[in-house]
Every structure is written in structure tokens, then in C-alpha cells.
Design an enzyme around this catalytic site. Sequence first.
Site, PDB file in Angstrom:
ATOM      1  N   THR A 156       0.665  -7.553  -2.940  1.00 26.94           N
ATOM      2  CA  THR A 156       0.595  -8.855  -3.619  1.00 26.94           C
ATOM      3  C   THR A 156       0.523  -8.667  -5.133  1.00 26.94           C
ATOM      4  O   THR A 156       0.855  -9.584  -5.873  1.00 26.94           O
ATOM      5  CB  THR A 156      -0.663  -9.625  -3.176  1.00 26.94           C
ATOM      6  N   ASP A 186      -4.717  -0.882  -8.435  1.00 18.71           N
ATOM      7  CA  ASP A 186      -5.508   0.348  -8.349  1.00 18.71           C
ATOM      8  C   ASP A 186      -6.313   0.579  -9.631  1.00 18.71           C
ATOM      9  O   ASP A 186      -7.495   0.934  -9.576  1.00 18.71           O
ATOM     10  CB  ASP A 186      -4.585   1.561  -8.126  1.00 18.71           C
TER      11      ASP A 186
HETATM   12  C1  GLA Z   1       0.000   0.931  -4.333  1.00 12.97           C
HETATM   13  C2  GLA Z   1       0.260   0.438  -5.731  1.00 12.97           C
HETATM   14  C3  GLA Z   1      -0.500  -0.861  -6.008  1.00 12.97           C
HETATM   15  C4  GLA Z   1      -0.246  -1.893  -4.914  1.00 12.97           C
HETATM   16  C5  GLA Z   1      -0.428  -1.266  -3.535  1.00 12.97           C
HETATM   17  C6  GLA Z   1      -0.034  -2.198  -2.425  1.00 12.97           C
HETATM   18  O1  GLA Z   1      -1.339   1.302  -4.193  1.00 12.97           O
HETATM   19  O2  GLA Z   1      -0.143   1.418  -6.674  1.00 12.97           O
HETATM   20  O3  GLA Z   1      -0.149  -1.366  -7.271  1.00 12.97           O
HETATM   21  O4  GLA Z   1       1.019  -2.458  -5.041  1.00 12.97           O
HETATM   22  O5  GLA Z   1       0.323  -0.078  -3.386  1.00 12.97           O
HETATM   23  O6  GLA Z   1      -0.895  -3.275  -2.356  1.00 12.97           O
END
Ligand code: GLA
Length: 382
Positions: free
Chosen positions: A28, A170
Site C-alpha cells: 500500500t 520500512d
Molecule cells: C517492501 C518495500 C516496502 C513495501 C513492502 C510491501 O518491504 O521495501 O516499501 O512496499 O515491501 O508492503
Amino acid sequence: MTHERLFGAAPEGHWSAPGRVNLIGEHTDYNDGLALPLALPHTTKAAVSRRADRRLRLFSGGFSGDLPGAGPVDLDLDALAPGAVTGWAAYPAGGVWALREAGHELGGLNISYESDVPVGAGLSSSAALEVVTATALNDIFGLDLTPVAVARTAARAENDFTGVPCGILDQMASACCTSGHVMRLDTRDLGRRQIPFAMALEGLRLLVIDTRVRHAHADGAYARRRVECEAGAAAPGAPALRDVAAEDLDDALARLPDDVLRRRVRPVVTENDRVARAVSLLDAGRARDIGPLLSAGHASLRDDFGVSCPELDLAVEVSVGAGALGARMTGGGFGGSALALVDAGAAEFTARAVRAAFDRAGHHPPRIFEAIPSSGAQRVPV
Ligand code: GLA
């Protein structure tokens, strides 16, 4: 080896930044949507000393048994450029580069790292490296950055220096989560609300199941999902999929030219709705009732979004079969980790059932541990 023995200088301080699990709200963040991460007790630690010259020397004491110690990598601070550094050192070097790109004056540095964040497990080991670097430099050089600004810098490092087209989930989780809470994150304006997540008090445990599957082509597939989501928003004329409300989903789907786009749009729109529902349940003190939302999210990522894999599906299916209240893959997918919300008394039974199923299927033994909502990036005592 200690920082002092490596570099001949005592560190000016120690900083830490955690890995994260995302309770719900997957894929998202690059659609301006909602997510609900928590920080793990697993952290990357950095010890830092300044140098009189303009070199950047990076040393790793090892990452979680997944990557051996390495370095020192010796870089010219003034020659840092996207693509110029590869391997683990690209993440911290990217953090330094992004701070300089934002106009901050930095001098030469020695930085030594240690980490127990599992690598390649979808638990944000790279964000932890970027965030701990930016947090330490923020303090040492008195840059006055907020945790959100640190997260933005770290995301810039990942996007523009290492070339990974991730969203900001993250980095925001690693920089801004607080202990004992999940963080409602609105990725459109980076608005946050810390929601108490007292699992122990409610007799719950959140298990993380690292499948140890690392998919080499995940980056390309992730980038494709981003492009498909943008196309999926453009067709009904929405700025982002965030702007398609769950009640308008059928309308939006009808305007899409093909089934692939429909299978990308549906999970994102319904996932935003699931985050909102999970938040309402947590606010009402009903944490155990979010279980079905987790499992529905997994089904949607598996069947429509196409980012799961057999090991993740097995971890989820066996957890739920063993009595978990809900389970889902977490992170980008194509391998990495699943999570399972379980009654405290059933945690050991669930973990054993998953281990046995992996063994029977001939998969690598999973690494299973409890996610205890922990603190975001901070300065730590030695
Ligand atoms: C990875 C990406 C995040 C996010 C997730 C899925 O962790 O680094 O930015 O898009 O996937 O939610």
C-alpha cells in the site's frame, strides 16, 4: 573487533535502528495508502568516530549469521555516487550520500556495524542500516532532523543510491515506531499514530516465521507491481489507488482494460480497508479479532497480487490449521517472512507444527521468533 582497535579512535557514540514487521497494509505504501508496522527487538547498531580526512570507512561485524563480517570498505566521501558502491556497504554509503544531497555538510567517518536483523527476510535489514546511519550522523553533526526527515533521507538512499524502487514503509517504521505500539502510518502525508499493542496482556503472541527463501528476481517483480498499480489508478482517473474507496471498487474494476490490472487493484484497495478495520478493532481493545483480516490479506496477496510463494503459503496455512487467529506474509513477498497471531498458550504448538510441515515438504528449516513491539531508532548506551 572493537571500533577502537579497527580505526584507532574511540567511537563518539552508539546508535541502533530496528528491523520491522508489518502487521497489515502490504504493497500500500507506494499507492499512498495505509500500513500498520511495528519495530522488532532486532536491531542494527552503529558505532561512529569522525576522521580528519574525507574518507568514509565502513566495517561490518556481521549480520545475523546471514552475512559474515566485512570491510573496512574505504570510500571517498566526495566521490559517492549512485551505483558506485555495491553489496551491504551501499546502504550506509547511500545514507551518507542522501544527507549530503540534502545539503548537509559532513566530514570523514569511521562506522562499524553489527546486526541481528535477519537479512533478506522481508524484515527491513536494509532500512535499518540506512536509518541507523542517518540517525547517528544527525546527532554527530547536529543536523536537527526529525525522525520523519531521517526516514525520508533513508528512503532516498534506497531509491536513488542503491536503485531499489521501494516505498517508505520500512524506513518510517525503523525511524518512528515506539515500543509497545503498532504505528498507523498514512504514507500520503506520513501522518502517524502510535496504537498500544499489549499482546502479552491480551494473552496473544505475534510469531514471525522467516521461511529463509530469498528470491533473486524479487526486485524486478516488485517494480512491475508498482507500474501496474499506477496504471490501475490512472484508468478510473484516481491520483493513486489510495483514492479508490472500497465501496467504489467494482466501478473501478469495470473501467480497467485487463484482468492483470484488476488483480493488482483489488488487493490494494481492499488492503487499505483492512488496515482501517484493524485500527478500529485495536482502538476498541479487540486485538484478537484482527486475525481474519490478516488471513484475508494473505489470500489477496497470494491469489491476486501474486507476491507469495509456496513456503509462505505453507507457513500461513499450517499456522491457521494449528489454531492461529490469523496469518499472512509480511513485507514485499516472493520469499521472506510470514506472521501468525496466536493465543499465547498455542505459540509453541503452532511453531512446532510449522517446523514439522517444512520438514515434511523438504523445505529449509524456518527461523521462528516472537515479534515484541520495540523502539525505533535511537542513541544507545555502549
Ligand atoms: C517492501 C518495500 C516496502 C513495501 C513492502 C510491501 O518491504 O521495501 O516499501 O512496499 O515491501 O508492503
